[in-house]
Scaffold this motif. Structure first.
Motif, PDB file in Angstrom:
ATOM      1  N   TYR A  12      77.288 -24.315 100.731  1.00  0.00           N
ATOM      2  CA  TYR A  12      77.451 -25.422  99.919  1.00  0.00           C
ATOM      3  C   TYR A  12      77.785 -26.616 101.127  1.00  0.00           C
ATOM      4  CZ  TYR A  12      78.780 -29.386  97.053  1.00  0.00           C
ATOM      5  OH  TYR A  12      78.823 -30.421  96.516  1.00  0.00           O
ATOM      6  N   LYS A  13      77.146 -27.626 101.076  1.00  0.00           N
ATOM      7  CA  LYS A  13      77.388 -28.700 101.890  1.00  0.00           C
ATOM      8  C   LYS A  13      77.409 -30.077 101.164  1.00  0.00           C
ATOM      9  CE  LYS A  13      75.707 -30.959 106.269  1.00  0.00           C
ATOM     10  NZ  LYS A  13      74.531 -30.712 107.286  1.00  0.00           N
ATOM     11  N   ASP A  14      78.406 -30.897 101.458  1.00  0.00           N
ATOM     12  CA  ASP A  14      78.613 -32.233 100.907  1.00  0.00           C
ATOM     13  C   ASP A  14      78.713 -33.064 102.228  1.00  0.00           C
ATOM     14  OD1 ASP A  14      79.131 -34.509  99.834  1.00  0.00           O
ATOM     15  OD2 ASP A  14      80.734 -33.542  98.303  1.00  0.00           O
TER      16      ASP A  14
ATOM     17  N   GLU B 298      73.264 -39.565 102.909  1.00  0.00           N
ATOM     18  CA  GLU B 298      74.370 -39.054 102.232  1.00  0.00           C
ATOM     19  C   GLU B 298      73.677 -37.542 101.562  1.00  0.00           C
ATOM     20  OE1 GLU B 298      75.522 -40.035  97.701  1.00  0.00           O
ATOM     21  OE2 GLU B 298      76.476 -41.519  99.212  1.00  0.00           O
TER      22      GLU B 298
ATOM     23  N   LYS C 157      74.193 -33.620  99.192  1.00  0.00           N
ATOM     24  CA  LYS C 157      74.657 -32.378  98.651  1.00  0.00           C
ATOM     25  C   LYS C 157      73.710 -31.452  98.609  1.00  0.00           C
ATOM     26  CE  LYS C 157      77.695 -35.131  95.814  1.00  0.00           C
ATOM     27  NZ  LYS C 157      78.805 -34.801  96.382  1.00  0.00           N
TER      28      LYS C 157
ATOM     29  N   SER D  42      72.849 -26.995  98.288  1.00  0.00           N
ATOM     30  CA  SER D  42      73.570 -25.672  97.802  1.00  0.00           C
ATOM     31  C   SER D  42      72.339 -24.779  98.116  1.00  0.00           C
ATOM     32  CB  SER D  42      73.692 -25.380  96.249  1.00  0.00           C
ATOM     33  OG  SER D  42      74.480 -26.589  96.044  1.00  0.00           O
TER      34      SER D  42
END
Length: 827
Positions: A244-246, A286, A288, A290
């Motif tokens: 998971y990357k934010d 930006e 998000k 998964s």
């Protein structure tokens, strides 16, 4: 021409018939020692990287992990001098799916494999002004590093061995096969940076002043990843990975010197002095993201083995277009009194699954597999408006999107045959591949593209569609399929104890454009254990992608109050055909390489020179919207069509270069173990031909189909050279990696020579220190771009809005220093 087509069909039919008659298939096997044994570029078991006839780089996962990034493309770009990964901004969907290039070629001229099986491409075709314009490449960032065992990069053409796309080389991602153990990793980092600003001036009478530089802390990124090995019975494995990357956006915009508000009584509005002029999102998006990945295999007995893997990724990104000031004709001040920054927010869903079985049939090692992959991209346009609808316009739109899918069946086999007079058995590999590809494009909601009837104060119609990205229209919708069937034969043997020879031939038939035939011969002569020469000669091909053949979009432009439809046409569209477009055909290449391998224990040196000539490269044409083009289209019966662009064959290029890799492991006892690697790539590209059509040549003046900006982008838009020096040190619980990468000169081309902008050579240094707190817990602290290096700032003449102070041709991006910490726990 008819006779040639018939003969190729006969060759293909005979090849396929002989393969099935022999019950043959090829299997790529390798020793468990993944650090030295390769399966890419050879179908002989236990061949090491230094023993191959073509250059192969092995990138272990530890090399990928000692970087602050979790993007596979970016990690590879610092590990391989011949691979480049520019990171453009304000380029619509390309901000979200950014392609890499190998040896200065196009992104779609490198074939990507996973466990030696073809990986599906992204549905996005890059249509903006960036490196890779006109290409649809594999998105390697859909593969998390947690599932990677190592990556093999074949720096040589391999169309005869693997099929379409392998003109520049092959990237083969090999997955973990663990049945026990596991690892969890937490990485956090941020951009801590300062960059210079260009010295622009406000309009006459303006008094605002830009600072000389700007400090930023942004781009905060948190990545949580883990992998776990599980047993599958007594002999099998199931390796699972999740990530998971934010990621927060980076902002490297300039100080907007433009007048923002209408004047009041012929004087500047006081708000001009309080307005935040850093109003652009120019940088990384930006995001998000998964990702789930699984790899499994098991031995059933009697030589039968099952294998398979599956992946899924969801990526939500947000990037921006150019800022619209409050007084901009594209703005409605009752909606955005201070102007607006339109946001492009794609959602990407990527799925893949492959399953197969290997078994023994007589003397043949057989391999059959079936794989499916799909990539979908849907656009939402936020913080915007449809100016032509007026004050009732929405500010968020579904703009539509597209998808690409691929179904691949492989039946291959390999065996050794004793041949008298040869120094080794002849390795024979034969196989067939059947592939079905699909491409779909869906329209957005009507308000995202329609004209609402608004007339501006100057009497001209307002621009229709969502600002920054008008939606796809129902007329753009498409759903197309094609099939491709191919067969190959691959032979390799030591003709003498010193001379290794190999040859391959591959025939393919595509349902939409016809046949291709590719062949390759390669050899290596070992003069001694310390010195060998190697080389190859081959022809190759790259089939036109479904995206290039079927992508289309339309926007309405008003010219002198008259609406004209400006379209990216399919090559088969009647309008494109009227301008001289023809159905796309395969790109054809001739690759020649010559290299040397030197072993001065413990130092290893490889030097490989190459030349790649490509004929009929597929490119996206210039925008053909000139008045004489519109008049010509009117005479052909296309009323209201204002021209556009289309994909076309016809660019010929010549790439010449040199790759050098030097590795030197040193054990200094109490001082620790060192691994030194120095590598470099020199590349020159020359455009030797550009496309023309009789229809456009007859116009006066004749519009150019491929102008100087695109020509110079191919020739000088990537570094002339790239050098890297890496040092890894380990002593007990401590470890350090120091990496310096020098990027050579790059040209950011302009419409005339006066607007060309040269970026000088820059060196970027990365540093990481590691400490094993316990047997299971490891900590790392590092900085990518330690000294905060940026490309040169564009002059005001090339950055008229100040929104984009850096060129998108910068080879290492424009986000500055990234400081990070990482904790890894093994279990």
């Amino acid at each position: 021409m008819h006779k040639k087509v018939v003969s190729k069909k006969k060759v293909l039919a005979i090849a396929i018939t002989s393969l099935f008659a022999a019950g043959a298939s090829a299997q790529e096997t390798a020793n468990a020692d993944a650090g030295t044994v390769v399966v890419t570029g050879t179908r002989v078991a236990n061949r090491t990287a230094l023993d191959t006839a073509s250059p192969v780089d092995i990138i272990p996962v530890d090399t990928l992990k000692t970087s602050g990034t979790t993007e596979l493309n970016q990690a590879l770009s610092v590990a391989l001098p011949s691979l480049n990964f520019p990171r453009p901004a304000i380029t619509d969907g390309t901000d979200t799916v950014r392609p890499a290039t190998l040896r200065g070629m196009a992104p779609d001229q490198t074939l990507v494999l996973v466990n030696s099986k073809r990986r599906h491409a992204s549905s996005l075709v890059n249509v903006n002004g960036s490196i890779g314009r006109g290409s649809a490449a594999v998105d390697m960032n859909t593969i998390p590093t947690a599932i990677v065992k190592n990556i093999e990069v074949l720096r040589d053409g391999a169309a005869a061995q693997y099929g379409s796309d392998a003109i520049a080389g092959v990237v083969n991602v090999r997955l973990r096969t663990d049945k026990s153990g596991g690892e969890g990793t937490l990485t956090y980092g941020a951009r801590i940076t300062e960059y210079d600003l260009s010295n622009d001036v406000p309009p006459a009478g303006g008094t605002w002043t830009a600072p000389a530089s700007r400090k930023r802390t942004d781009g905060q990124a948190t990545t949580v990843s883990a992998w776990k090995g599980l047993p599958w019975g007594d002999t099998g494995y199931i390796t699972l990975a999740a990530e998971y990357k934010d990621q927060a956006r980076t902002e490297r915009g300039g100080y907007d010197m433009r007048q923002q508000y209408p004047k009041v009584n012929n004087a500047y509005d006081p708000k001009e002095m309080t307005f935040n002029r850093f109003n652009a999102w120019f940088g990384d998006p930006e995001m998000k993201q998964s990702t789930l990945f699984a790899n499994a295999g098991n031995t059933l007995g009697d030589g039968v083995k099952l294998y398979g893997w599956a992946s899924y990724q969801n990526r939500k990104a947000r990037s921006a277009g150019y800022f619209r000031p409050a007084q901009d004709a594209r703005n409605i001040m009752s909606i955005y009194p201070d102007g607006f920054l339109p946001i492009i927010a794609p959602t990407v869903d990527d799925f893949a699954g492959t399953g197969g079985v290997t078994w023994t049939l007589g003397d043949w090692d057989m391999d059959a597999s079936l794989g499916y992959g799909q990539n979908k991209m849907r656009y939402e346009i936020q913080n915007t408006l449809n100016r032509s609808i007026g004050p009732s316009s929405k500010t968020r739109f579904d703009a539509g999107g597209f998808s690409y899918d691929q179904l691949v069946f492989n039946l291959t086999g390999v065996r050794s045959v004793a041949v008298g007079g040869l120094a080794s058995p002849l390795n024979v590999a034969v196989g067939t591949e059947a592939r079905r590809e699909g491409y779909e494009l869906k329209a957005g909601e009507p308000d995202s593209y329609r004209y609402g009837g608004e007339i501006l104060a100057n009497g001209t119609p307002a621009a229709p569609g969502a600002q920054v990205f008008p939606g796809f229209r129902p007329a753009n919708e498409t759903s197309q399929r094609r099939t491709a069937v191919g067969a190959f034969v691959d032979l390799e043997a030591n003709l003498t104890p010193e001379f290794l020879g190999s040859m391959a031939i591959r025939a393919e038939h595509y349902s939409d454009f016809g046949n291709s035939l590719a062949g390759k011969v390669a050899g290596r002569y070992d003069f001694s254990k310390q010195f060998a020469l190697r080389g190859s000669l081959q022809n190759g091909f790259r089939a036109p992608s479904m995206q290039q053949q079927n992508y289309t979009s339309t926007a309405t432009n008003f010219i002198n109050g008259v609406p004209f439809e400006i379209t990216t046409f399919k090559p088969t569209d009647p309008v494109a055909k009227a301008l001289g477009a023809t159905p796309l055909k395969a790109e054809k290449s001739v690759n020649l390489s010559l290299g040397a391998v030197m072993r001065f224990d413990p130092v290893n040196v490889t030097v490989d020179a190459y030349r790649i000539d490509v004929k009929d490269r597929i490119v996206l044409s210039e925008n053909l919207t000139q008045a004489n083009v519109r008049s010509y289209l009117t005479t052909q019966g296309f009323i209201g069509v204002g021209g556009g662009r289309f994909f076309i064959n016809g660019v010929d290029t010549k790439n010449q270069g040199l790759d050098v890799v030097v590795s030197w492991p040193v054990n200094l006892g109490d001082a620790g173990k060192f691994d030194f690697t120095v590598a470099g790539n020199i590349n020159r590209t020359e455009v030797t031909k550009v496309p023309t059509t009789a229809q456009l040549t007859a116009l006066n003046p004749a519009p150019s189909l491929f102008d100087r900006v695109n020509v110079l982008t191919l020739e000088q838009g990537q570094p002339k050279n790239k050098l890297s020096a890496n040092m890894n040190w380990k002593l007990g619980q401590w470890g350090t990696t120091v990496r310096a990468t020098r990027y050579g000169e790059v040209l950011s081309p302009g419409t005339t020579a006066a607007f060309d902008f040269k970026m000088g050579a820059k060196t970027v240094v990365d540093l990481e220190a590691r400490y094993a707190l316990s047997k299971n817990l490891n900590l790392a602290l590092g900085a990518d771009n330690l000294f905060d290096v940026y490309p040169e700032t564009l002059p005001p003449a090339l950055n008229t809005t100040n929104n984009a102070p850096f060129s998108n041709y910068g080879p290492f991006g424009h986000s500055g220093r990234f400081v990070y910490a990482r904790a890894t726990y093994g279990f």
